[in-house]
Design a protein around this motif. Structure first.
Motif, PDB file in Angstrom:
ATOM      1  N   LEU A  50       0.903  -1.270   0.021  1.00  0.00           N
ATOM      2  CA  LEU A  50      -0.170  -0.179  -0.062  1.00  0.00           C
ATOM      3  C   LEU A  50       0.860   1.232  -0.234  1.00  0.00           C
ATOM      4  O   LEU A  50       1.594   1.219   0.688  1.00  0.00           O
ATOM      5  N   ASN A  51       0.678   2.199  -0.744  1.00  0.00           N
ATOM      6  CA  ASN A  51       1.388   3.450  -1.075  1.00  0.00           C
ATOM      7  C   ASN A  51       0.622   4.386  -0.839  1.00  0.00           C
ATOM      8  O   ASN A  51      -0.584   4.912  -1.336  1.00  0.00           O
ATOM      9  N   PHE A  52       1.028   5.401   0.190  1.00  0.00           N
ATOM     10  CA  PHE A  52       0.301   6.683   0.643  1.00  0.00           C
ATOM     11  C   PHE A  52       1.215   8.163  -0.106  1.00  0.00           C
ATOM     12  O   PHE A  52       2.587   8.071   0.137  1.00  0.00           O
ATOM     13  N   ASP A  54       0.144  11.398   0.904  1.00  0.00           N
ATOM     14  CA  ASP A  54       0.075  12.727   1.698  1.00  0.00           C
ATOM     15  C   ASP A  54      -0.279  12.494   3.036  1.00  0.00           C
ATOM     16  O   ASP A  54      -1.425  12.206   3.071  1.00  0.00           O
ATOM     17  N   PRO A  55       0.330  12.149   4.108  1.00  0.00           N
ATOM     18  CA  PRO A  55       1.964  12.092   4.264  1.00  0.00           C
ATOM     19  C   PRO A  55       2.307  10.877   3.789  1.00  0.00           C
ATOM     20  O   PRO A  55       1.417   9.807   3.381  1.00  0.00           O
ATOM     21  N   VAL A  99       3.386   0.454   2.964  1.00  0.00           N
ATOM     22  CA  VAL A  99       2.970  -0.556   3.918  1.00  0.00           C
ATOM     23  C   VAL A  99       3.378  -1.861   2.807  1.00  0.00           C
ATOM     24  O   VAL A  99       3.007  -2.007   1.959  1.00  0.00           O
ATOM     25  N   ILE A 146       3.033  -7.424   8.884  1.00  0.00           N
ATOM     26  CA  ILE A 146       2.655  -5.819   8.471  1.00  0.00           C
ATOM     27  C   ILE A 146       3.564  -4.857   8.844  1.00  0.00           C
ATOM     28  O   ILE A 146       3.855  -4.890  10.087  1.00  0.00           O
ATOM     29  N   SER A 204       5.465  -0.882   8.018  1.00  0.00           N
ATOM     30  CA  SER A 204       5.132   0.196   7.525  1.00  0.00           C
ATOM     31  C   SER A 204       6.269   1.295   7.640  1.00  0.00           C
ATOM     32  O   SER A 204       7.176   1.225   8.640  1.00  0.00           O
ATOM     33  N   PHE A 236       6.492   5.451   7.674  1.00  0.00           N
ATOM     34  CA  PHE A 236       5.846   6.814   7.248  1.00  0.00           C
ATOM     35  C   PHE A 236       6.822   8.012   7.624  1.00  0.00           C
ATOM     36  O   PHE A 236       7.214   8.145   8.749  1.00  0.00           O
ATOM     37  N   ASN A 238       6.909  10.792  10.441  1.00  0.00           N
ATOM     38  CA  ASN A 238       6.726  10.400  11.597  1.00  0.00           C
ATOM     39  C   ASN A 238       7.897  11.351  12.335  1.00  0.00           C
ATOM     40  O   ASN A 238       7.550  11.560  13.705  1.00  0.00           O
ATOM     41  N   LEU A 280       7.025  14.258  13.958  1.00  0.00           N
ATOM     42  CA  LEU A 280       5.739  14.169  14.956  1.00  0.00           C
ATOM     43  C   LEU A 280       6.616  13.593  16.134  1.00  0.00           C
ATOM     44  O   LEU A 280       5.861  13.315  17.327  1.00  0.00           O
ATOM     45  N   ILE A 297       7.705  10.533  16.319  1.00  0.00           N
ATOM     46  CA  ILE A 297       7.599   9.146  16.553  1.00  0.00           C
ATOM     47  C   ILE A 297       8.314   8.435  15.534  1.00  0.00           C
ATOM     48  O   ILE A 297       8.667   8.936  14.354  1.00  0.00           O
ATOM     49  N   SER A 298       8.679   7.172  15.531  1.00  0.00           N
ATOM     50  CA  SER A 298       9.600   6.487  14.681  1.00  0.00           C
ATOM     51  C   SER A 298       8.989   6.277  13.323  1.00  0.00           C
ATOM     52  O   SER A 298       7.666   6.148  13.282  1.00  0.00           O
ATOM     53  N   SER A 306       9.205   3.923  11.254  1.00  0.00           N
ATOM     54  CA  SER A 306       8.857   2.276  10.938  1.00  0.00           C
ATOM     55  C   SER A 306       8.081   1.956  12.084  1.00  0.00           C
ATOM     56  O   SER A 306       8.298   2.185  13.126  1.00  0.00           O
ATOM     57  N   ASP A 307       7.244   0.907  11.650  1.00  0.00           N
ATOM     58  CA  ASP A 307       6.431   0.355  12.631  1.00  0.00           C
ATOM     59  C   ASP A 307       5.970  -1.046  12.117  1.00  0.00           C
ATOM     60  O   ASP A 307       6.011  -1.205  11.031  1.00  0.00           O
TER      61      ASP A 307
END
Lengths: 323, 323
Positions: A42-44, A46-47, A51, A68, A70, A72, A75, A78, A80-81, A83-84
């Motif tokens: 899955l590609n996003f 904005d932002p 995945v 799974i 990801s 982002f 992050n 913000l 936060i890391s 990768s998750d």
């Protein structure tokens, strides 16, 4: 059904057991006994984020695994890391969910680093003068740490482009009393020649897009594990070094030819696909690997789903035993 | 991050809200604003089992959703249900896992049944003489129950091949005081002519592989929602009925042409792809649907991932509001 947080997971990792489990996994993979369908994406925009959904199983095994993961990339702004991730372990007998491992990519980092240790165990020369680590990121540190389980050497040289980043890494290691079981002597350098002249077990862990180590820099008797190239366009080793090497090993021949170090050798015509054997084949038959302490061996690691399956299964198995 | 069990989930389902959310979902799907990559599959031979991994998101939305659903067909011998599943809801802003919905396929059943209610809401004639339910399984019961939210009719006729199974279903309904808000009058029959002559809102819910309802059995002014055909080889409606109908609606034209009821019409040449409109288009523009109470309308429902996205998002949103 069990749900484990990152902190709970960290306590369950047994590196010795994992080395054995990954060895078994690589062998089964090379024997064609692992089912791994194509990765889902899955590609996003904005932002920006990606995945990856990876899933598979060893035929006739107890479990199947879905991972799974990801990235982002905004992050960190913000706090936060980027990768998750998490892994889900299901029964291959009933389909029932057995455990949810909220690993935040930790298990992926560990299985990747232990994959490097497995390659070194089966391909490194008998006496290691010093371990050379190329790169200063998470894998640089973890790959180094895992090598103490497979080689008897307490000297290492860390190479980085950036002196500050090397210093952060060296301080991190020195401040962690659990990092190394004996006393580790660490040198830092920005000079690759210094590393290659002094080290005969080298691990490259960078996202480089042009060769960092050239053919003429590498001494006879050196083993190099290259794990940075996990996508098209990445490259840490000169293709001429692949031609010069005596033994070329891939975790997955299909993947390494597509986007690992081996792709640059094959595409330039300096090596052929038939020159490459798989790590699982070497584990199964040690005569396929290093023949003496003068050979140059290279292991290309792009990461295979059977590593995820084996580490998730190990943790899941320990949960069952403890209950 | 929240983890919900089946019992916790059941308390969070608001059918009225879900109807609105699915309507929105169908519209966005037909506008091309839903990203749904190909389904991932794992297949097991011994014991036999299938796993489907579905994932996707609405562009610019708050979340993305991954659903893992399995069928292990020997499970009933072990006293456990063949089907199982869960949904994972992640933030589209950061990739962070927001909730794990351990729905054991319940949310899939609900979103499927509410999808039928949405079709009936937009396509059924203005006065319903009686609701006809074809089949006696989980969806037969659920589809019936959901229809009370969209039509004002308290009479139903249930058709099944097997009198005992019909009796079990009727008893289940009668013993559940929450099944229907008013008094529901239920008749049972094994005669399809009796059902089609008395009902002008019909839902077919069987895994039939040959037509159960023929063209000449259906009265003018009838709406039929066919939701049994979700795979190649399945068929509940005579292809001639598709030709006879005035309005043909698909939840996904691409899917219905490939393996829904519409595939039999298109493959036999009795209808063309251009005769089929999507449910999202009808919701967006009611003039595309039923024009009067004499038309025959048919909705073919193969199930679309945006239904999973919308139900998971609804539950996830309620969790956030309640916290």
């Amino acid at each position: 059904m069990e749900i484990l947080s990152l902190n709970q997971l960290k306590k369950l990792i047994d590196i010795g057991q994992l080395i054995t489990d990954l060895e078994e996994g690589y062998v089964l993979y090379s024997e064609g006994r692992v089912e791994v369908p194509p990765v889902g994406f899955l590609n996003f925009e904005d932002p920006p984020g990606d995945v990856h959904i990876k899933y598979g199983y060893i035929k006739g095994d107890s479990v199947y695994v879905v991972k799974i993961a990801s990235g982002f990339y905004n992050n960190p702004k913000l706090g936060i890391s980027a990768s998750d991730g998490l892994l889900l372990v299901f029964s291959q007998q009933t389909g029932k969910l057995e455990s949810i491992l909220l690993d935040e990519c930790y298990l992926t980092d560990v299985r990747t680093a232990v994959g490097g240790a497995v390659a070194a165990k089966h391909l490194a020369p008998s006496n290691i003068s010093a371990i050379g680590i190329v790169g200063t990121g998470v894998q640089a540190k973890m790959q180094l740490q895992m090598l103490q389980h497979v080689v008897d050497c307490n000297n290492c040289i860390i190479w980085g482009r950036n002196s500050e980043k090397i210093e952060v890494m060296v301080n991190d290691i020195k401040q962690n009393p659990d990092f190394w079981s004996k006393e580790l002597i660490i040198e830092a350098t920005t000079d690759m020649n210094y590393l290659t002249s002094n080290c005969n077990l080298i691990v490259t862990t960078t996202p480089a897009k042009a060769p960092l180590i050239m053919a003429d820099q590498v001494r006879p008797g050196t083993h190099i594990t290259a794990m940075g190239s996990d996508d098209k366009g990445k490259q840490e080793l000169d293709a001429g070094l692949l031609e010069k090497a005596d033994v070329l090993v891939a975790d997955s021949r299909a993947q390494c030819i597509q986007y690992g170090e081996m792709s640059h050798g094959v595409n330039s015509g300096m090596i052929s696909e038939d020159d490459i054997i798989e790590l699982g084949n070497v584990i199964n038959d040690i005569s396929l690997g290093r023949k003496n302490d003068d050979q140059i061996t290279i292991a290309d690691q792009t990461g295979v789903a059977v590593q995820d399956i084996q580490i998730a299964k190990m943790v899941n198995g320990l949960l069952k035993t403890n209950n």
